[in-house]
Motif scaffolding. Sequence first.
Motif, PDB file in Angstrom:
ATOM      1  N   ALA A   1       0.852  -1.188   0.000  1.00 30.14           N
ATOM      2  CA  ALA A   1       0.000   0.000   0.000  1.00 30.14           C
ATOM      3  C   ALA A   1       0.885   1.235   0.000  1.00 30.14           C
ATOM      4  O   ALA A   1       2.082   1.168   0.320  1.00 30.14           O
ATOM      5  CB  ALA A   1      -0.916   0.005   1.217  1.00 30.14           C
ATOM      6  N   ILE A   2       0.292   2.359  -0.372  1.00 28.63           N
ATOM      7  CA  ILE A   2       1.004   3.639  -0.389  1.00 28.63           C
ATOM      8  C   ILE A   2       0.362   4.580   0.624  1.00 28.63           C
ATOM      9  O   ILE A   2      -0.860   4.745   0.649  1.00 28.63           O
ATOM     10  CB  ILE A   2       0.973   4.279  -1.789  1.00 28.63           C
ATOM     11  CG1 ILE A   2       1.759   3.412  -2.783  1.00 28.63           C
ATOM     12  CG2 ILE A   2       1.548   5.694  -1.753  1.00 28.63           C
ATOM     13  CD1 ILE A   2       1.631   3.870  -4.231  1.00 28.63           C
TER      14      ILE A   2
ATOM     15  N   SER B   1       0.466   8.347   1.226  1.00 30.79           N
ATOM     16  CA  SER B   1       0.903   9.567   0.563  1.00 30.79           C
ATOM     17  C   SER B   1       0.687  10.786   1.454  1.00 30.79           C
ATOM     18  O   SER B   1       0.295  10.665   2.615  1.00 30.79           O
ATOM     19  CB  SER B   1       0.151   9.713  -0.766  1.00 30.79           C
ATOM     20  OG  SER B   1       0.641  10.802  -1.515  1.00 30.79           O
TER      21      SER B   1
ATOM     22  N   GLN C   1       3.581  13.989  -5.385  1.00 32.10           N
ATOM     23  CA  GLN C   1       3.155  12.686  -4.883  1.00 32.10           C
ATOM     24  C   GLN C   1       2.374  11.910  -5.941  1.00 32.10           C
ATOM     25  O   GLN C   1       2.617  10.717  -6.172  1.00 32.10           O
ATOM     26  CB  GLN C   1       2.277  12.871  -3.644  1.00 32.10           C
ATOM     27  CG  GLN C   1       2.959  13.534  -2.470  1.00 32.10           C
ATOM     28  CD  GLN C   1       3.837  12.600  -1.681  1.00 32.10           C
ATOM     29  OE1 GLN C   1       3.468  11.468  -1.409  1.00 32.10           O
ATOM     30  NE2 GLN C   1       5.021  13.055  -1.327  1.00 32.10           N
ATOM     31  N   ASN C   2       1.438  12.585  -6.590  1.00 34.14           N
ATOM     32  CA  ASN C   2       0.615  11.903  -7.588  1.00 34.14           C
ATOM     33  C   ASN C   2       1.420  11.460  -8.798  1.00 34.14           C
ATOM     34  O   ASN C   2       1.176  10.391  -9.368  1.00 34.14           O
ATOM     35  CB  ASN C   2      -0.542  12.812  -8.015  1.00 34.14           C
ATOM     36  CG  ASN C   2      -1.572  12.983  -6.918  1.00 34.14           C
ATOM     37  OD1 ASN C   2      -1.689  12.151  -6.021  1.00 34.14           O
ATOM     38  ND2 ASN C   2      -2.319  14.073  -6.962  1.00 34.14           N
TER      39      ASN C   2
ATOM     40  N   ILE D   1       3.314   8.362  -7.699  1.00 32.96           N
ATOM     41  CA  ILE D   1       2.423   7.204  -7.555  1.00 32.96           C
ATOM     42  C   ILE D   1       2.086   6.612  -8.927  1.00 32.96           C
ATOM     43  O   ILE D   1       2.083   5.389  -9.106  1.00 32.96           O
ATOM     44  CB  ILE D   1       1.152   7.592  -6.787  1.00 32.96           C
ATOM     45  CG1 ILE D   1       1.495   7.874  -5.313  1.00 32.96           C
ATOM     46  CG2 ILE D   1       0.097   6.484  -6.868  1.00 32.96           C
ATOM     47  CD1 ILE D   1       0.365   8.500  -4.528  1.00 32.96           C
TER      48      ILE D   1
ATOM     49  N   LYS E   1       3.054   2.815 -10.266  1.00 33.09           N
ATOM     50  CA  LYS E   1       2.117   1.849 -10.851  1.00 33.09           C
ATOM     51  C   LYS E   1       2.672   1.293 -12.158  1.00 33.09           C
ATOM     52  O   LYS E   1       2.549   0.085 -12.437  1.00 33.09           O
ATOM     53  CB  LYS E   1       0.767   2.521 -11.089  1.00 33.09           C
ATOM     54  CG  LYS E   1      -0.001   2.847  -9.809  1.00 33.09           C
ATOM     55  CD  LYS E   1      -1.306   3.572 -10.121  1.00 33.09           C
ATOM     56  CE  LYS E   1      -2.073   3.906  -8.848  1.00 33.09           C
ATOM     57  NZ  LYS E   1      -3.318   4.670  -9.124  1.00 33.09           N
TER      58      LYS E   1
ATOM     59  N   LEU F   1      -0.395  -3.739  -5.574  1.00 31.37           N
ATOM     60  CA  LEU F   1      -0.813  -2.517  -4.902  1.00 31.37           C
ATOM     61  C   LEU F   1      -2.303  -2.598  -4.603  1.00 31.37           C
ATOM     62  O   LEU F   1      -3.119  -2.660  -5.516  1.00 31.37           O
ATOM     63  CB  LEU F   1      -0.507  -1.298  -5.783  1.00 31.37           C
ATOM     64  CG  LEU F   1      -0.918   0.061  -5.218  1.00 31.37           C
ATOM     65  CD1 LEU F   1      -0.173   0.361  -3.913  1.00 31.37           C
ATOM     66  CD2 LEU F   1      -0.662   1.165  -6.243  1.00 31.37           C
TER      67      LEU F   1
ATOM     68  N   ASP G   1      -3.950  -0.521  -2.021  1.00 29.36           N
ATOM     69  CA  ASP G   1      -4.571   0.656  -1.400  1.00 29.36           C
ATOM     70  C   ASP G   1      -3.629   1.853  -1.442  1.00 29.36           C
ATOM     71  O   ASP G   1      -2.397   1.692  -1.429  1.00 29.36           O
ATOM     72  CB  ASP G   1      -4.932   0.363   0.055  1.00 29.36           C
ATOM     73  CG  ASP G   1      -6.183   1.102   0.520  1.00 29.36           C
ATOM     74  OD1 ASP G   1      -6.570   2.073  -0.155  1.00 29.36           O
ATOM     75  OD2 ASP G   1      -6.771   0.681   1.531  1.00 29.36           O
ATOM     76  N   THR G   2      -4.207   3.041  -1.503  1.00 25.85           N
ATOM     77  CA  THR G   2      -3.470   4.296  -1.352  1.00 25.85           C
ATOM     78  C   THR G   2      -4.245   5.176  -0.390  1.00 25.85           C
ATOM     79  O   THR G   2      -5.440   5.418  -0.587  1.00 25.85           O
ATOM     80  CB  THR G   2      -3.313   5.024  -2.702  1.00 25.85           C
ATOM     81  OG1 THR G   2      -2.577   4.200  -3.611  1.00 25.85           O
ATOM     82  CG2 THR G   2      -2.553   6.342  -2.515  1.00 25.85           C
TER      83      THR G   2
ATOM     84  N   TYR H   1      -4.053   8.765   2.460  1.00 23.78           N
ATOM     85  CA  TYR H   1      -3.455  10.099   2.525  1.00 23.78           C
ATOM     86  C   TYR H   1      -3.396  10.599   3.971  1.00 23.78           C
ATOM     87  O   TYR H   1      -4.406  10.669   4.649  1.00 23.78           O
ATOM     88  CB  TYR H   1      -4.259  11.071   1.659  1.00 23.78           C
ATOM     89  CG  TYR H   1      -4.335  10.617   0.221  1.00 23.78           C
ATOM     90  CD1 TYR H   1      -3.321  10.918  -0.683  1.00 23.78           C
ATOM     91  CD2 TYR H   1      -5.412   9.840  -0.222  1.00 23.78           C
ATOM     92  CE1 TYR H   1      -3.376  10.475  -2.001  1.00 23.78           C
ATOM     93  CE2 TYR H   1      -5.476   9.394  -1.540  1.00 23.78           C
ATOM     94  CZ  TYR H   1      -4.451   9.707  -2.416  1.00 23.78           C
ATOM     95  OH  TYR H   1      -4.504   9.255  -3.711  1.00 23.78           O
TER      96      TYR H   1
ATOM     97  N   SER I   1       5.839   5.051   1.653  1.00 25.22           N
ATOM     98  CA  SER I   1       5.367   6.385   2.017  1.00 25.22           C
ATOM     99  C   SER I   1       6.338   7.426   1.455  1.00 25.22           C
ATOM    100  O   SER I   1       7.369   7.726   2.072  1.00 25.22           O
ATOM    101  CB  SER I   1       5.249   6.536   3.532  1.00 25.22           C
ATOM    102  OG  SER I   1       4.647   7.778   3.852  1.00 25.22           O
TER     103      SER I   1
END
Length: 347
Positions: free
Chosen positions: A172-173, A175, A183-184, A187, A191, A204, A206-207, A209, A236
């Motif tokens: 998971a990430i 962010s 960050q985006n 990400i 991917k 992957l 989940d992400t 914030y 992270s």
Amino acid sequence: MRKVIALAVAAALAFTATACAEDETPSSTSSGGTGGGGIKSGLKVAFLPKQVNNPYFDTSDNKGGKVAVEEFKGVYSETGPSEASPSAQVSYINTLSQQGTNVIAVSANDKDAICGALKEARTAGAKVVTYDSDTKPECRDLFINQATSEGIAKVQIKLISDAIGPDGGEIAILSATANATNQNAWIEMMKQELAKPEYSKLKLVDTVYGDDDDQKSFQEAQGLLAKRPNLKGIISPTTVGVAAAGRYLSGSTYKGKVQLTGLGTPNQMRAYVKDGTVKAFALWNPADLGYLAAWAGAALASGLITGKEGDKFTAGKLGEFTVGKDATVLLGDPFTFKSDNIDQFNF
């Protein structure tokens, strides 16, 4: 373009020199109303981070940008919101513009939300340099990129893959803010990296914030493990998030079972590397990023460059840089910190 600061042992020495620069005679001298290298004296340079009182931005701004501004005999300031949100920076930009600020160095919480204010500031005469996190290119004069999105993504995925091992599993990430440009971008590139055959066993799932808030990031890390009991790793890519996740994992039953990597500073992450919570993480030298942003802004405000591709300027102790595509200047590649080298660094 000559790459600088590989962030090996030399980075530690460079940072030490930077931190001490306030007490030393600047290497750049002024003559006839200019600082070193033709930089105008007395330039008002303001740093506007995503949020103040953030260790990462304290280093980039006050231990990097401030040192540079003092070297070329400008006037330094830092201002900004206490919480990172898309629109929180707008009022600060407007105020800086009204104050006749020559250079505004901003790390954008949102690539769109502050564009209108930045365009007005530029119309009023300010040069706008984004650093760490960019806006739309038409809203600024230069972007100081700490590393390419591709380079960061490759390092992050490689580190989590190595930490988890050949069996792979769910990752998971964690962010920063949902609208953070950098960050985006990272990400999305992560991917793409995960789609490569060598990472086929990583999934992957989940992400989340943490909004670059320590407590919220801690809670999001805790929530991930409650929600995803089969999770094998967390990435992270934010200094606040990775430190908060490290604090949670180090005191939980997941320590050693769930791997963690990301972008952090050695001082934040040292304890978690030494206790086995984290095997490796990455970053560039944030002081150098702020230092470069200040020199780039000063070169713009002094008329030495315009921001067009191919422009060259000298950034003090970091040497010469060349402006690339989309008015971007690249600091260098991220560096990996681990148990056998982390004690060589102090930032």
